[in-house]
Design a protein around this motif. Structure first.
Motif, PDB file in Angstrom:
ATOM      1  N   ILE A 108       0.854  -1.188   0.000  1.00 60.32           N
ATOM      2  CA  ILE A 108       0.000   0.000   0.000  1.00 60.32           C
ATOM      3  C   ILE A 108       0.890   1.238   0.000  1.00 60.32           C
ATOM      4  N   LYS A 109       0.624   2.119  -0.933  1.00 59.02           N
ATOM      5  CA  LYS A 109       1.390   3.357  -1.062  1.00 59.02           C
ATOM      6  C   LYS A 109       0.519   4.534  -0.656  1.00 59.02           C
ATOM      7  N   VAL A 110       1.061   5.418   0.165  1.00 63.33           N
ATOM      8  CA  VAL A 110       0.354   6.650   0.511  1.00 63.33           C
ATOM      9  C   VAL A 110       1.165   7.839   0.020  1.00 63.33           C
ATOM     10  N   THR A 111       0.468   8.803  -0.546  1.00 62.63           N
ATOM     11  CA  THR A 111       1.084  10.017  -1.067  1.00 62.63           C
ATOM     12  C   THR A 111       0.297  11.207  -0.537  1.00 62.63           C
ATOM     13  N   PHE A 112       0.995  12.270  -0.167  1.00 60.07           N
ATOM     14  CA  PHE A 112       0.302  13.471   0.306  1.00 60.07           C
ATOM     15  C   PHE A 112       1.229  14.669   0.216  1.00 60.07           C
ATOM     16  N   ASP A 113       0.640  15.837   0.202  1.00 66.76           N
ATOM     17  CA  ASP A 113       1.400  17.083   0.294  1.00 66.76           C
ATOM     18  C   ASP A 113       1.656  17.370   1.761  1.00 66.76           C
ATOM     19  N   ALA A 114       2.906  17.593   2.114  1.00 64.17           N
ATOM     20  CA  ALA A 114       3.274  17.972   3.480  1.00 64.17           C
ATOM     21  C   ALA A 114       3.650  19.443   3.471  1.00 64.17           C
ATOM     22  N   LEU A 115       3.132  20.202   4.440  1.00 64.31           N
ATOM     23  CA  LEU A 115       3.321  21.650   4.436  1.00 64.31           C
ATOM     24  C   LEU A 115       3.741  22.163   5.811  1.00 64.31           C
ATOM     25  N   ASN A 159      12.338  25.261   7.705  1.00 60.91           N
ATOM     26  CA  ASN A 159      13.678  25.709   7.335  1.00 60.91           C
ATOM     27  C   ASN A 159      13.800  27.210   7.569  1.00 60.91           C
ATOM     28  N   ALA A 160      14.637  27.866   6.800  1.00 62.14           N
ATOM     29  CA  ALA A 160      14.892  29.294   7.039  1.00 62.14           C
ATOM     30  C   ALA A 160      13.886  30.213   6.362  1.00 62.14           C
ATOM     31  N   THR A 161      12.891  29.649   5.674  1.00 60.24           N
ATOM     32  CA  THR A 161      11.877  30.479   5.024  1.00 60.24           C
ATOM     33  C   THR A 161      10.855  30.949   6.047  1.00 60.24           C
ATOM     34  N   ILE A 162      10.852  32.232   6.357  1.00 63.23           N
ATOM     35  CA  ILE A 162       9.952  32.768   7.383  1.00 63.23           C
ATOM     36  C   ILE A 162       8.577  33.056   6.784  1.00 63.23           C
ATOM     37  N   ARG A 163       7.532  32.626   7.507  1.00 60.10           N
ATOM     38  CA  ARG A 163       6.162  32.908   7.080  1.00 60.10           C
ATOM     39  C   ARG A 163       5.323  33.086   8.342  1.00 60.10           C
ATOM     40  N   GLU A 164       4.731  34.260   8.532  1.00 60.75           N
ATOM     41  CA  GLU A 164       3.910  34.499   9.715  1.00 60.75           C
ATOM     42  C   GLU A 164       2.564  35.138   9.398  1.00 60.75           C
ATOM     43  N   THR A 165       2.240  35.232   8.124  1.00 58.01           N
ATOM     44  CA  THR A 165       0.914  35.709   7.717  1.00 58.01           C
ATOM     45  C   THR A 165       0.503  34.992   6.437  1.00 58.01           C
ATOM     46  N   GLY A 166      -0.793  34.989   6.189  1.00 56.42           N
ATOM     47  CA  GLY A 166      -1.306  34.488   4.925  1.00 56.42           C
ATOM     48  C   GLY A 166      -1.465  32.986   4.851  1.00 56.42           C
ATOM     49  N   GLY A 167      -1.958  32.533   3.695  1.00 60.36           N
ATOM     50  CA  GLY A 167      -2.246  31.120   3.501  1.00 60.36           C
ATOM     51  C   GLY A 167      -1.225  30.378   2.672  1.00 60.36           C
ATOM     52  N   ILE A 168      -0.138  31.054   2.272  1.00 60.13           N
ATOM     53  CA  ILE A 168       0.906  30.404   1.493  1.00 60.13           C
ATOM     54  C   ILE A 168       1.868  29.684   2.435  1.00 60.13           C
ATOM     55  N   PRO A 169       2.130  28.392   2.210  1.00 63.87           N
ATOM     56  CA  PRO A 169       3.027  27.654   3.106  1.00 63.87           C
ATOM     57  C   PRO A 169       4.454  28.192   3.069  1.00 63.87           C
ATOM     58  N   ALA A 170       5.162  28.039   4.178  1.00 66.42           N
ATOM     59  CA  ALA A 170       6.582  28.375   4.201  1.00 66.42           C
ATOM     60  C   ALA A 170       7.368  27.323   3.422  1.00 66.42           C
ATOM     61  N   VAL A 171       6.967  26.058   3.573  1.00 64.39           N
ATOM     62  CA  VAL A 171       7.608  24.946   2.876  1.00 64.39           C
ATOM     63  C   VAL A 171       6.508  23.986   2.437  1.00 64.39           C
ATOM     64  N   GLN A 172       6.643  23.410   1.256  1.00 59.02           N
ATOM     65  CA  GLN A 172       5.666  22.432   0.783  1.00 59.02           C
ATOM     66  C   GLN A 172       6.355  21.428  -0.134  1.00 59.02           C
ATOM     67  N   LYS A 173       6.025  20.147   0.045  1.00 59.34           N
ATOM     68  CA  LYS A 173       6.505  19.138  -0.892  1.00 59.34           C
ATOM     69  C   LYS A 173       5.569  17.936  -0.879  1.00 59.34           C
ATOM     70  N   THR A 174       5.567  17.205  -1.978  1.00 59.58           N
ATOM     71  CA  THR A 174       4.768  15.991  -2.099  1.00 59.58           C
ATOM     72  C   THR A 174       5.648  14.804  -1.746  1.00 59.58           C
ATOM     73  N   VAL A 175       5.161  13.968  -0.850  1.00 54.81           N
ATOM     74  CA  VAL A 175       5.941  12.818  -0.382  1.00 54.81           C
ATOM     75  C   VAL A 175       5.134  11.538  -0.558  1.00 54.81           C
ATOM     76  N   SER A 176       5.833  10.424  -0.707  1.00 50.01           N
ATOM     77  CA  SER A 176       5.197   9.114  -0.829  1.00 50.01           C
ATOM     78  C   SER A 176       5.902   8.127   0.096  1.00 50.01           C
ATOM     79  N   PHE A 177       5.117   7.236   0.696  1.00 46.05           N
ATOM     80  CA  PHE A 177       5.660   6.201   1.560  1.00 46.05           C
ATOM     81  C   PHE A 177       4.995   4.865   1.227  1.00 46.05           C
ATOM     82  N   ILE A 178       5.758   3.790   1.241  1.00 46.57           N
ATOM     83  CA  ILE A 178       5.209   2.451   1.125  1.00 46.57           C
ATOM     84  C   ILE A 178       4.992   1.937   2.541  1.00 46.57           C
TER      85      ILE A 178
END
Length: 249
Positions: free
Chosen positions: A139-146, A185-204
């Motif tokens: 079973i493989k799961v994939t999701f966006d992590a933010l 990481n070093a990307t600062i975000r303290e307002t708004g709906g845009i993520p500071a970091v985002q990536k798509t990951v998959s795990f078996i």
């Protein structure tokens, strides 16, 4: 007759009030989640777009596992034990953002996520039924992590946290950690709906997750390095989106 009716009405009101109090006093546990069926030839997709009025999607929920901590012992970083027996499912609030500082669970603009505080270490749970998946299949799961809120290098100091994925067979007992999904990481975000970091990951998922009436996944914070800031409003917040569970061909 009017007197008799009043007495009956009063009794009914007392009974109803008592029942209501009893219902709301019930502890909602992870084992009460209705498992989502995973089929061999059909992917399960959840993008959280339909979350309304603070209601989790069927099969999903979140609990406070305990007070926030830092450390590197495998038995508590990330935690493997489930929420305390008397802990209720956390309320889901709408419209979280990078500006959100109060510890709880939020939709974060149609994403499911959480903000921890000094007395909270939130775990998001999802329950699945994989009975129809042959033991020979994976079973493989994939999701966006933010990472939503992130003040690393500013008010957040040098704290690095990760969002870790865990699993367990059944709906009670300890979890096992699969891997980290994302770190702030070093990307600062303290307002708004845009993520500071985002990536798509998959795990078996491990082989033992196939052919089971109940398996549960959990997303929880792992301390990587640095000190927890005195002002826990500066802690990073995490979210997931576009979750897919499918049987590999």
């Amino acid at each position: 007759m009017r007197s008799i009716f009043s007495k009956k009405s009063a009794l009914a009101l007392v009974l109803t009030s008592g029942l209501t109090s009893f219902v709301y006093a019930q502890t909602i546990r992870p084992d009460a989640l209705e498992p989502i069926e995973i089929k061999e030839n059909a992917a399960y997709v959840q993008n959280f777009d339909g979350v309304r009025d603070g209601k989790y999607p069927s099969g999903w929920g979140a609990w406070n596992v305990g007070a926030i901590q830092q450390g590197h012992q495998q038995n508590n970083n990330p935690r493997v034990r489930e929420a305390p027996e008397k802990e209720n499912m956390l309320k889901l609030f709408m419209s979280g953002s990078a500006a959100t500082t109060v510890a709880s669970v939020y939709t974060f603009n149609k994403r499911l996520g959480f903000k921890n505080g000094r007395s909270s270490d939130v775990g998001i749970y999802a329950s699945f039924n994989t009975s129809s998946v042959p033991a020979s299949k994976k079973i493989k799961v994939t999701f966006d992590a933010l990472v939503m809120r992130n003040l690393y290098g500013a008010a957040g100091g040098n704290l690095i946290n990760a969002l870790a994925l865990q699993y367990r067979i059944g709906s009670t007992g300890d979890f096992k950690t699969i891997d980290e999904a994302i770190q702030n990481n070093a990307t600062i975000r303290e307002t708004g709906g845009i993520p500071a970091v985002q990536k798509t990951v998959s795990f078996i998922l491990p082989d033992e997750c196939a052919g089971k009436p109940v398996i549960q996944l959990r997303w929880i914070t792992k301390h990587i390095s640095g000190a927890i800031p005195e002002d826990t409003a500066s802690l990073p917040s995490f979210a997931i989106d576009n979750f897919v569970a499918e049987v590999q061909k």
